[in-house]
Design an enzyme around this catalytic site. Structure first.
Site, mmCIF file in Angstrom:
data_model
loop_
_atom_site.group_PDB
_atom_site.id
_atom_site.type_symbol
_atom_site.label_atom_id
_atom_site.label_comp_id
_atom_site.label_asym_id
_atom_site.label_seq_id
_atom_site.Cartn_x
_atom_site.Cartn_y
_atom_site.Cartn_z
ATOM 1 C CG HIS A 107 0.648 6.919 18.168
ATOM 2 N ND1 HIS A 107 0.436 6.995 16.807
ATOM 3 C CD2 HIS A 107 0.392 8.162 18.648
ATOM 4 C CE1 HIS A 107 0.077 8.225 16.476
ATOM 5 N NE2 HIS A 107 0.052 8.954 17.585
ATOM 6 C CD GLU B 136 0.635 1.587 16.618
ATOM 7 O OE1 GLU B 136 0.272 2.308 17.581
ATOM 8 O OE2 GLU B 136 0.265 1.782 15.449
ATOM 9 C CB CYS C 22 3.446 3.523 14.635
ATOM 10 S SG CYS C 22 2.806 4.536 15.991
ATOM 11 C CB CYS D 175 0.377 6.731 11.965
ATOM 12 S SG CYS D 175 1.539 6.863 13.344
#
Length: 386
Positions: free
Chosen positions: A57, A59, A90, A87
């Site tokens: 992701h 992040e 993360c 999420c």
């Protein structure tokens, strides 16, 4: 709502640039940046598809890059800006990194772990607390995501239109069986991604005349059993010559549409919902319903669902009875397995779809030897005047 800090806006714009780059690469458009002492020290964009990595992701990518820059897995006094609410994965990584602050743009109602679904940052039992602020450039981020997923849905619809795998419950008349049909030159259109279809392929004609705006009518031609859209081959050219649009679907079980094997599959409720979803998908407006014989059972129930879409009603009788005795109508129904709809339709009972009667303009016409061309010409003149 408080006015965003200028520095927050600047950093979120950098994250938005990363999100747009992810979109160009075919990834969900989410971008992130890590900032320390007012300077960007690392960036990241979504890349799980390209990296074959479910953890990639935006992040996580930014956190990894920042840790390498600082030579430390602890990112004390750092801030992370991301275009979508993080999420649980993360958010957990951010807490492990000991970030001072997290700023996100759009909320994520399905997986957001900064307040939407849950809020890991508010869990007091975790030994590090990170400040969270959301809503910076939220509209811009949401618009980018909507564009991405809208384009992806369009691609999937096009793939479904081109491929339409045959479902186990159905049969399909071979395309070659329809070659050379007289007076039926129009290109087929197929759709299988309407929710009610569950993958079944539905055929429809969609031909455009030259008129636009309020003067343009859409003649929605619905067939009865045992016919199919071929029934309207003499009327369609007249409608088109007058500049109007014509949509003529084959109900599931008929014509070029897929044919479920079981008689019990067919209900008026299913076929009505199919037509309602097709009208909505094609965004039909200024519609004149063209109904033949027992197509009334389905057709008359449609306007009550969206009365603003309908202009008038044309009811014809005995078009099939006066047609020339060729094999075109039996072409789709090559054997007993393909004829479930033909067996089922005479047994269907009229169902109570509602109590609102049709009150719009209506033309009731009996055909003659021209097999519908005269009716079509009369209808064009009638509805153009009303």
């Amino acid at each position: 709502m408080s006015i965003p800090d200028r520095r927050d806006l600047e950093m979120m714009h950098v994250a938005m640039s990363e999100a747009r780059a992810a979109m160009v690469a075919g990834e969900v458009p989410v971008g992130a940046v890590v900032v320390k002492n007012g300077l960007v020290i690392a960036t990241g964009r979504n890349s799980p598809i390209d990296a074959h990595d479910p953890t990639a992701h935006a992040e996580i990518v930014a956190l990894r890059a920042a840790a390498k820059v600082l030579g430390n897995y602890r990112l004390d006094d750092c801030e992370l800006y991301v275009t979508l609410e993080p999420c649980a994965m993360c958010s957990g990584a951010m807490l492990q990194a000991r970030l001072k602050r997290v700023v996100f743009a759009a909320t994520e109602p399905k997986t957001g772990a900064a307040g939407s679904v849950l809020n890991l940052f508010s869990e007091e039992r975790i030994n590090h607390q990170t400040t969270v602020h959301g809503g910076i450039l939220a509209e811009e981020s949401a618009a980018l995501l909507q564009t991405f997923f809208g384009e992806r849905r369009a691609v999937r619809r096009e793939e479904a239109r081109l491929n339409h795998p045959l479902q186990d419950i159905a049969l399909r008349t071979l395309d070659a069986a329809f070659n050379g049909l007289p007076d039926y030159p129009w290109q087929p259109n197929y759709i299988s991604d309407l929710p009610v279809l569950a993958g079944l392929r539905m055929h429809y004609l969609d031909e455009q005349g030259g008129l636009n705006g309020v003067k343009a009518l859409t003649f929605l031609c619905l067939h009865d059993s045992p016919s199919w859209s071929y029934l309207y081959r003499k009327m369609i050219p007249v409608f088109l010559a007058a500049g109007h649009r014509v949509v003529a679907p084959d109900l599931i079980g008929f014509g070029k549409s897929d044919k479920p094997k079981k008689d019990s599959f067919h209900t008026l409720t299913f076929h009505r919902k199919t037509l309602l979803e097709l009208v909505e998908r094609l965004d039909l407006k200024n519609v004149v319903l063209v109904l033949q014989d027992r197509a009334d059972l389905l057709g008359l129930s449609l306007p009550m669902a969206a009365p603003q879409r309908y202009r008038g009603l044309l009811v014809t009788r005995n078009l099939l009875a006066l047609s020339e005795p060729d094999d075109a109508y039996s072409t789709p129904f090559v054997d007993r397995g393909h004829r479930a709809a033909l067996r089922a339709f005479p047994l269907l009972q009229a169902q109570a779809f509602g109590n609102e009667p049709w009150t719009g303009q209506t033309l009731l016409a009996a055909d003659g030897a021209d097999q519908g061309a005269g009716i079509a010409a009369e209808a064009v003149q009638f509805f153009a005047l009303h």
